[in-house]
Every structure is written in structure tokens, then in C-alpha cells.
Design a protein around this motif. Structure first.
Motif, short mmCIF file in Angstrom:
data_model
loop_
_atom_site.label_atom_id
_atom_site.label_comp_id
_atom_site.label_asym_id
_atom_site.label_seq_id
_atom_site.Cartn_x
_atom_site.Cartn_y
_atom_site.Cartn_z
N UNK A 44 -28.72 5.61 9.80
CA UNK A 44 -29.24 4.45 10.51
C UNK A 44 -28.17 3.65 11.24
N UNK A 45 -26.90 3.82 10.84
CA UNK A 45 -25.84 3.04 11.47
C UNK A 45 -25.73 1.62 10.98
N UNK A 46 -26.38 1.32 9.86
CA UNK A 46 -26.29 -0.01 9.25
C UNK A 46 -26.52 0.13 7.75
N UNK A 47 -26.00 -0.80 6.94
CA UNK A 47 -26.25 -0.74 5.50
C UNK A 47 -27.73 -0.95 5.20
N UNK A 48 -28.19 -0.39 4.09
CA UNK A 48 -29.58 -0.54 3.68
C UNK A 48 -29.92 -2.00 3.48
N UNK A 49 -29.00 -2.78 2.90
CA UNK A 49 -29.27 -4.19 2.64
C UNK A 49 -29.51 -4.96 3.94
N UNK A 50 -28.79 -4.60 5.01
CA UNK A 50 -28.98 -5.27 6.31
C UNK A 50 -30.35 -4.92 6.87
N UNK A 51 -30.74 -3.64 6.77
CA UNK A 51 -32.06 -3.23 7.27
C UNK A 51 -33.17 -3.97 6.54
N UNK A 52 -33.06 -4.07 5.21
CA UNK A 52 -34.09 -4.77 4.43
C UNK A 52 -34.18 -6.23 4.86
N UNK A 53 -33.04 -6.89 5.03
CA UNK A 53 -33.07 -8.30 5.45
C UNK A 53 -33.70 -8.44 6.84
N UNK A 54 -33.35 -7.56 7.76
CA UNK A 54 -33.90 -7.64 9.11
C UNK A 54 -35.41 -7.39 9.12
N UNK A 55 -35.85 -6.41 8.31
CA UNK A 55 -37.29 -6.15 8.26
C UNK A 55 -38.03 -7.34 7.65
N UNK A 56 -37.49 -7.91 6.57
CA UNK A 56 -38.13 -9.08 5.96
C UNK A 56 -38.21 -10.23 6.94
N UNK A 57 -37.13 -10.46 7.67
CA UNK A 57 -37.13 -11.58 8.61
C UNK A 57 -38.01 -11.30 9.82
N UNK A 58 -38.21 -10.01 10.16
CA UNK A 58 -39.16 -9.68 11.23
C UNK A 58 -40.58 -10.07 10.82
N UNK A 59 -40.96 -9.68 9.58
CA UNK A 59 -42.29 -10.04 9.09
C UNK A 59 -42.42 -11.55 8.89
N UNK A 60 -41.35 -12.15 8.34
CA UNK A 60 -41.37 -13.59 8.12
C UNK A 60 -41.48 -14.34 9.45
N UNK A 61 -40.81 -13.81 10.49
CA UNK A 61 -40.87 -14.46 11.80
C UNK A 61 -42.29 -14.49 12.34
N UNK A 62 -43.04 -13.41 12.13
CA UNK A 62 -44.43 -13.37 12.60
C UNK A 62 -45.26 -14.41 11.86
N UNK A 63 -45.02 -14.59 10.56
CA UNK A 63 -45.79 -15.58 9.79
C UNK A 63 -45.40 -17.00 10.17
N UNK A 64 -44.11 -17.19 10.46
CA UNK A 64 -43.67 -18.52 10.90
C UNK A 64 -44.36 -18.90 12.21
N UNK A 65 -44.41 -17.96 13.15
CA UNK A 65 -45.05 -18.23 14.43
C UNK A 65 -46.55 -18.45 14.28
N UNK A 66 -47.18 -17.73 13.32
CA UNK A 66 -48.62 -17.88 13.12
C UNK A 66 -48.97 -19.28 12.65
N UNK A 67 -48.10 -19.91 11.87
CA UNK A 67 -48.32 -21.28 11.44
C UNK A 67 -49.38 -21.47 10.38
N UNK A 68 -49.81 -20.40 9.72
CA UNK A 68 -50.86 -20.51 8.72
C UNK A 68 -50.32 -20.91 7.35
N UNK A 69 -49.01 -20.71 7.11
CA UNK A 69 -48.38 -21.08 5.85
C UNK A 69 -47.26 -22.07 6.13
N UNK A 70 -46.93 -22.88 5.12
CA UNK A 70 -45.77 -23.75 5.26
C UNK A 70 -44.51 -22.88 5.26
N UNK A 71 -43.41 -23.44 5.77
CA UNK A 71 -42.16 -22.69 5.79
C UNK A 71 -41.70 -22.35 4.38
#
Length: 293
Positions: A44-71
Motif C-alpha cells: 500500500x505504500x503506507x503503514x496499516x495504522x495510517x490507513x486505518x486512521x484515514x479510513x476512520x476519518x473519511x467515514x467520520x467526515x461524512x457523518x460530520x457533514x451530515x450533521x445528524x450527530x453531535x461532534x
């Protein structure tokens, strides 16, 4: 093997909103956790821990934009115990905080889901041998260098240039094992193989396990199995391509996994752009049992 790796990544994807059991992820891939992390980083060219953090923040970013939950609710959902920790992780991926992301016109970064596949680029066969070695030592000089995937590694080259003739002569006099002659040995300091990650870079020779030296550094290497690859081509590009092929073509196609230990490289001559004869030794172990020489 790649099919099992993709199954493991599918399982990991379903665990992004809770604590991930990496041992279970590796079990699905049918390898050890250590090998799964190393193989992921190489592919992948990146550590597994970095990939997991980026994927989590990708999903979290979508929820933040949706505004249905508090931060805070979003932070807890993705494993962060405080809004501050979540905000730091969010900013490291998106470049802005979660509060700013809810403002009109905010731009976020997305890490796509990964999957691995074999791409056939030619019919060139890879020639290799399997060697069993007893414990030995690498005796020489060590420096910590950043990994460079393409082109000359300036820090490593400076380390080689800095060796005195007397030091090199001392090394050669102590050599009594294979691979013969002055060689380099790389010990990775983290699970990452990405550009810029740190590694201990040795220039030295192989000696017996009892050899001692007051003038030189000593690297202890336990007994184990090694996959040995021969290479001929312009330095350093041909070697860098060989290293990529070992991890992206050879490992997925053979019943071996990488194990802890230094990677050894013997190259003659070491001149940029000149065709060299090289031999790369990679520490491996056979899946499901010991390898036979």
C-alpha cells in the motif's frame, strides 16, 4: 494470498467504528500480525495504522457533514474518548477541524477503500533460492537512514563514502561467511516501508557468531531461512524494482512470509547508472512449516 488479504481488509472495514482486533484481521489473511503489517505497508505504500486512521476519518467526515450527530457522538463512535483527540486526528487527515468542516464550502479528504490485485505486466520469471543459515553476525559500520524508493539514497551514500580504507580492510579480513565480501544490511525500525521511514543501514561483512571486534559495530543475526534473489541491471533502479517485485509478486505467489531480520544486499560495482551484479537476501519462513534448503 491476495484473496485472503482482501478478505481481511473487508473484515477490517466492518470494524472501523469499534476497536479492531488486528490479530483476528491477520488470522483471516492466514499470516501473522507482523507479516500482515509488513505486507500491507509494502503493497500500500503506507503503514496499516495510517490507513486505518484515514479510513476512520473519511467515514467520520461524512457523518460530520451530515450533521445528524453531535461532534462528540461522532468522536465516540470512531473510538475517540475526547473531542480534543478526535479533532487532532480529524485535522491530521482533512487539514481542518470537525467544527470548521460543518461550515459551508468546507473541503474534506477521502481515503478510498483498498483492495489488492495482481496486474500482469510481463512474463519474466523470478529466479530465487532458499538458504538455511546458522546464527551469524554482521560486523561493520551502522547509520540510521530514511528509506528512498527511487533514485540514490543520499544519506546511505554519504555513510559509504565516509568509511575509511583501513576500516574497509578490517571488515574484509574478518569475512568468513556467505554472502561473501562487503555488503549492506537493512534493519527496519518501524512496520512502515513508506518513503522516508527510518532504517538502520549497515555496511559490513558476515562473520561467525563468536567473532568480536572493538573497532566495529556488531549485528547479531539468529538462525533462519532466507530467500536469495539474483539481479543484473543499472544501479540503483534495477535493485529497487527487484525489491518491489519480491513483495508484490514473489510473496503473494509462494508459500513463504517475511520474518523479522535484516535484508542483506551484495552489489558489484556500486556505481550509479552502471549495470551491476547483485544478490538480495530476504529473511522468510515457510507457511505451515519449516523450509527445506
Amino acid at each position: 494470498m491476495l484473496e485472503r488479504f482482501n478478505q481481511a481488509l473487508d473484515h477490517l472495514e466492518g470494524c472501523l467504528d469499534r476497536e479492531i482486533d488486528m490479530a483476528e484481521v491477520a488470522r483471516i489473511a492466514a499470516v501473522s500480525e507482523y507479516h500482515f503489517r509488513r505486507m500491507f505497508s509494502a503493497l500500500a505504500g503506507m503503514p496499516l495504522s495510517v490507513y486505518v486512521r484515514r479510513r476512520r476519518m473519511t467515514l467520520a467526515g461524512a457523518e460530520v457533514l451530515a450533521g445528524e450527530r453531535t461532534l462528540l457522538d461522532v468522536a465516540v463512535r470512531y473510538g475517540y474518548g475526547s473531542g480534543e483527540a478526535f479533532a487532532r486526528a480529524f485535522r491530521s487527515v482533512h487539514g481542518i477541524g470537525p467544527g470548521e468542516a460543518r461550515l459551508a464550502g468546507a473541503v474534506l479528504t477521502s481515503q478510498p477503500r483498498m483492495s489488492f490485485r495482481v496486474v500482469v505486466e510481463g512474463s519474466t520469471a523470478m529466479r530465487y533460492g532458499i538458504v538455511e543459515k546458522r546464527p551469524f553476525r554482521v560486523v561493520g559500520r551502522k547509520a540510521t537512514v530514511p528509506l528512498v524508493h527511487e533514485g540514490v539514497n543520499a544519506v546511505a551514500a554519504a555513510h559509504v563514502r565516509g568509511l575509511e580504507e583501513q576500516t574497509v580492510a578490517c571488515m574484509k579480513a574478518m569475512n568468513d561467511g556467505e554472502p561473501a565480501g562487503v555488503l549492506s544490511a537493512v534493519v527496519y525500525l518501524t512496520e512502515s516501508r513508506e518513503e522516508g521511514a527510518g532504517a538502520d543501514y549497515w555496511v559490513g561483512v558476515v562473520t561467525g557468531p563468536e567473532t568480536a571486534s572493538k573497532e566495529l559495530d556488531v549485528l547479531e543475526v539468529p538462525a533462519g531461512t532466507w530467500a536469495v534473489f539474483d539481479d543484473h541491471g543499472p544501479y540503483p533502479g534495477s535493485l529497487q524494482q527487484l525489491w518491489r517485485d519480491v513483495f508484490t509478486r514473489w510473496f503473494p505467489s509462494n508459500p513463504y512470509v517475511a520474518r523479522a531480520g535484516p535484508e542483506l544486499l551484495r552489489t558489484r560495482p556500486v556505481e550509479v547508472g552502471v549495470a551491476t551484479e547483485s544478490q538480495l537476501w530476504v529473511p522468510v519462513e515457510r507457511v505451515g512449516g519449516s523450509a527445506k534448503a
